[in-house]
Design an enzyme around this catalytic site. Structure first.
Site, PDB file in Angstrom:
ATOM      1  N   HIS A 259      17.355 -20.571  13.272  1.00  0.00           N
ATOM      2  CA  HIS A 259      17.424 -22.007  13.052  1.00  0.00           C
ATOM      3  C   HIS A 259      17.491 -22.283  11.551  1.00  0.00           C
ATOM      4  O   HIS A 259      17.071 -21.457  10.728  1.00  0.00           O
ATOM      5  CB  HIS A 259      16.227 -22.695  13.681  1.00  0.00           C
ATOM      6  CG  HIS A 259      16.261 -22.672  15.174  1.00  0.00           C
ATOM      7  ND1 HIS A 259      15.386 -23.386  15.948  1.00  0.00           N
ATOM      8  CD2 HIS A 259      17.080 -22.017  16.047  1.00  0.00           C
ATOM      9  CE1 HIS A 259      15.659 -23.191  17.223  1.00  0.00           C
ATOM     10  NE2 HIS A 259      16.680 -22.352  17.306  1.00  0.00           N
TER      11      HIS A 259
ATOM     12  N   GLU B 224      15.793 -24.266   9.688  1.00  0.00           N
ATOM     13  CA  GLU B 224      14.473 -24.288   9.056  1.00  0.00           C
ATOM     14  C   GLU B 224      13.986 -22.863   8.795  1.00  0.00           C
ATOM     15  O   GLU B 224      13.436 -22.565   7.726  1.00  0.00           O
ATOM     16  CB  GLU B 224      13.450 -25.006   9.952  1.00  0.00           C
ATOM     17  CG  GLU B 224      13.836 -26.404  10.343  1.00  0.00           C
ATOM     18  CD  GLU B 224      14.595 -26.480  11.669  1.00  0.00           C
ATOM     19  OE1 GLU B 224      14.352 -27.442  12.418  1.00  0.00           O
ATOM     20  OE2 GLU B 224      15.431 -25.590  11.949  1.00  0.00           O
TER      21      GLU B 224
ATOM     22  N   CYS C 212      12.408 -27.631  16.368  1.00  0.00           N
ATOM     23  CA  CYS C 212      11.856 -27.201  17.652  1.00  0.00           C
ATOM     24  C   CYS C 212      10.401 -26.776  17.426  1.00  0.00           C
ATOM     25  O   CYS C 212       9.938 -26.680  16.283  1.00  0.00           O
ATOM     26  CB  CYS C 212      12.678 -26.038  18.214  1.00  0.00           C
ATOM     27  SG  CYS C 212      12.449 -24.473  17.324  1.00  0.00           S
TER      28      CYS C 212
ATOM     29  N   CYS D  88       9.987 -23.641  15.150  1.00  0.00           N
ATOM     30  CA  CYS D  88      10.123 -23.961  13.729  1.00  0.00           C
ATOM     31  C   CYS D  88       8.949 -24.797  13.235  1.00  0.00           C
ATOM     32  O   CYS D  88       8.517 -24.653  12.092  1.00  0.00           O
ATOM     33  CB  CYS D  88      11.441 -24.689  13.473  1.00  0.00           C
ATOM     34  SG  CYS D  88      12.880 -23.600  13.639  1.00  0.00           S
TER      35      CYS D  88
END
Length: 174
Positions: A100, A102, A128, A131
């Site tokens: 992801h 992040e 999410c 993260c």
């Protein structure tokens, strides 16, 4: 006339009261969110291009976008494992070739020895819950995002740990 005299003469000639009014600049949150969207354009994800920018004291510390690990083929080359397995958005985030945005931004900061303590992360999409846990433990104090994401556990984690969240869609705390 020496350069010092020229500089002094110029400085004395400036009339600060007659200077034009500065033009209105974009606010910092909008600016860094635009940068996050620009970073997201590097993503090779077939479904959602996400960008993240970690900032402290109005300075960019690290950026990231969703993509597979270094030296691994990108999804636009080999296809999406989530599509093959019929996994819906918001479910089984760990079943994916990509990191992801992040995660990528946090790893870039770590790779180069940059502390993220008390920083702000700007993300094109709400993080999410995976993260969220990484953001919390990295010391980031505020998350600003544009697009909601269907993960209620994220909100629970941020609320319980005091990480401030702001959704720029409606400019209110998420």
């Amino acid at each position: 006339m020496g350069i010092q005299n020229e500089v002094n003469s110029y400085l004395e000639s400036i009339d600060f009261y007659k200077l034009p009014e500065p033009s209105a600049k974009e606010d910092w949150d909008s600016y860094f969110m635009r940068v996050a969207f620009l970073v997201s354009e590097r993503s090779s994800c077939l479904h959602r291009k996400v960008g993240a920018v970690i900032v402290r004291e109005k300075r960019i510390l690290a950026t990231g976008y969703n993509q597979p690990p270094s030296n691994f083929p990108h999804c636009d080359q080999i296809g999406c494992i989530r599509d093959v397995l019929g996994i819906k958005s918001g479910e089984y985030q760990e079943v994916c070739f990509g990191l992801h945005a992040e995660q990528n931004a946090l790893m870039q900061a770590a790779k180069f020895g940059i502390s993220t303590k008390d920083a702000i992360i700007y993300v094109t999409h709400q993080p999410c819950s995976i993260c969220a846990r990484l953001i919390i433990n990295s010391g980031i104090r505020k998350v600003i995002f544009k697009n909601p994401y269907p993960d209620e556990l994220t909100k629970f984690f941020f609320n319980k740990t005091g990480v401030e969240t702001i959704c720029l869609v409606n400019n209110e705390e998420a």
